[in-house]
Design a protein around this motif. Structure first.
Motif, PDB file in Angstrom:
ATOM      1  N   UNK A  45       5.593  51.844 -16.328  1.00 47.83           N
ATOM      2  CA  UNK A  45       5.180  50.700 -16.013  1.00 47.83           C
ATOM      3  C   UNK A  45       3.893  49.892 -16.519  1.00 47.83           C
ATOM      4  N   UNK A  46       3.009  50.614 -16.711  1.00 50.75           N
ATOM      5  CA  UNK A  46       1.624  50.312 -17.537  1.00 50.75           C
ATOM      6  C   UNK A  46       2.157  50.135 -19.105  1.00 50.75           C
ATOM      7  N   UNK A  90       2.956  46.029 -23.351  1.00 55.91           N
ATOM      8  CA  UNK A  90       3.611  45.462 -24.270  1.00 55.91           C
ATOM      9  C   UNK A  90       4.223  44.221 -24.285  1.00 55.91           C
ATOM     10  N   UNK A  91       4.477  44.000 -22.902  1.00 56.84           N
ATOM     11  CA  UNK A  91       5.104  42.491 -22.765  1.00 56.84           C
ATOM     12  C   UNK A  91       4.006  41.209 -22.634  1.00 56.84           C
ATOM     13  N   UNK A  92       2.674  41.849 -22.221  1.00 58.60           N
ATOM     14  CA  UNK A  92       1.731  40.759 -22.003  1.00 58.60           C
ATOM     15  C   UNK A  92       0.671  40.695 -22.988  1.00 58.60           C
ATOM     16  N   UNK A 146       2.733  49.256 -28.862  1.00 62.72           N
ATOM     17  CA  UNK A 146       3.186  50.862 -28.437  1.00 62.72           C
ATOM     18  C   UNK A 146       1.691  51.617 -28.263  1.00 62.72           C
ATOM     19  N   UNK A 147       1.575  51.474 -26.799  1.00 61.60           N
ATOM     20  CA  UNK A 147       0.113  52.321 -26.488  1.00 61.60           C
ATOM     21  C   UNK A 147       0.295  53.717 -26.247  1.00 61.60           C
ATOM     22  N   UNK A 197      -7.028  50.981 -21.521  1.00 59.85           N
ATOM     23  CA  UNK A 197      -7.330  50.268 -23.055  1.00 59.85           C
ATOM     24  C   UNK A 197      -6.578  49.129 -22.611  1.00 59.85           C
ATOM     25  N   UNK A 198      -5.597  48.907 -21.554  1.00 63.97           N
ATOM     26  CA  UNK A 198      -5.035  47.700 -21.182  1.00 63.97           C
ATOM     27  C   UNK A 198      -5.924  46.668 -20.547  1.00 63.97           C
ATOM     28  N   UNK A 199      -7.055  47.064 -19.656  1.00 61.32           N
ATOM     29  CA  UNK A 199      -8.057  46.084 -19.269  1.00 61.32           C
ATOM     30  C   UNK A 199      -8.888  45.622 -20.563  1.00 61.32           C
TER      31      UNK A 199
END
Length: 196
Positions: free
Chosen positions: A123-124, A129-131, A142-143, A187-189
């Motif tokens: 989900x993360x 990837x979408x945001x 790609x994380x 990383x997303x933050x």
């Protein structure tokens, strides 16, 4: 981690196979379907107590999954192909977990937690990837993380080969998935703050 850092060592073989398949007239989506059809049998082979067939099906589907991505990059990739690829990958993983759960009901609680951790980590991964507007070599950002597809296959293979340690190996896999989810969240933050 291995998908990100060790891929360069197997890329030449994947690339040659992709070129060969394209030259025979196959499309990336056709190979995606074949990879799925092979991979989804892994859970059945586990349940039927055929560990070697389960491992061969799992790794062959993983190889073809890498090849279809290379084919898509060499030809015209499609959003539909990306969707198929990602959803089929999850179904292969589900088949393995379900195969184990039916054969070893005593380990079902650990397998359920593993499935939940994979859902959370993916989900993360997919939301970032979408945001984000960042793009990688795939059709979305790609994380990277400790547990990517190859690590998952290695852990699944260990679970298949050493069923006496299934619960312990499942909990190890769970810990790796949770760590990866936290890595990606961290990383997303940073990524999403930069985008604001």
């Amino acid at each position: 981690m291995l998908d990100t850092h060790a891929r360069k060592y197997v890329d030449p073989f994947i690339d040659r196979t992709a070129t060969s398949f394209l030259n025979t007239g196959l499309t990336a989506n056709q190979v995606t379907h074949v990879a799925f059809a092979i991979g989804v049998t892994s859970g059945l082979w586990i349940y039927l107590e055929q560990p070697l067939l389960a491992i061969v099906a799992l790794w062959l589907s993983g190889f073809l999954d890498a090849v279809d991505g290379a084919m898509a990059r060499k030809s015209k990739s499609s959003a539909w192909g990306t969707l198929l690829d990602i959803s089929y990958d999850r179904l292969v993983e589900i088949s393995v977990i379900v195969g184990f759960a039916f054969l070893y009901p005593g380990s079902m609680w650990a397998l359920l937690l593993l499935a939940c951790s994979i859902i959370w980590a993916m989900t993360i991964f997919l939301t970032v990837g979408a945001l984000t507007e960042k793009k990688g070599m795939k059709s979305f950002y790609y994380q990277a993380g400790l547990a990517e597809r190859t690590e998952g296959f290695i852990l699944f293979s260990l679970m298949i080969l050493f069923p006496n340690y299934l619960t312990l190996l499942t909990l190890l896999f769970l810990a790796v998935e949770v760590f990866t989810a936290l890595q990606r969240l961290n990383e997303a933050k940073k990524i999403l703050k930069e985008a604001e």
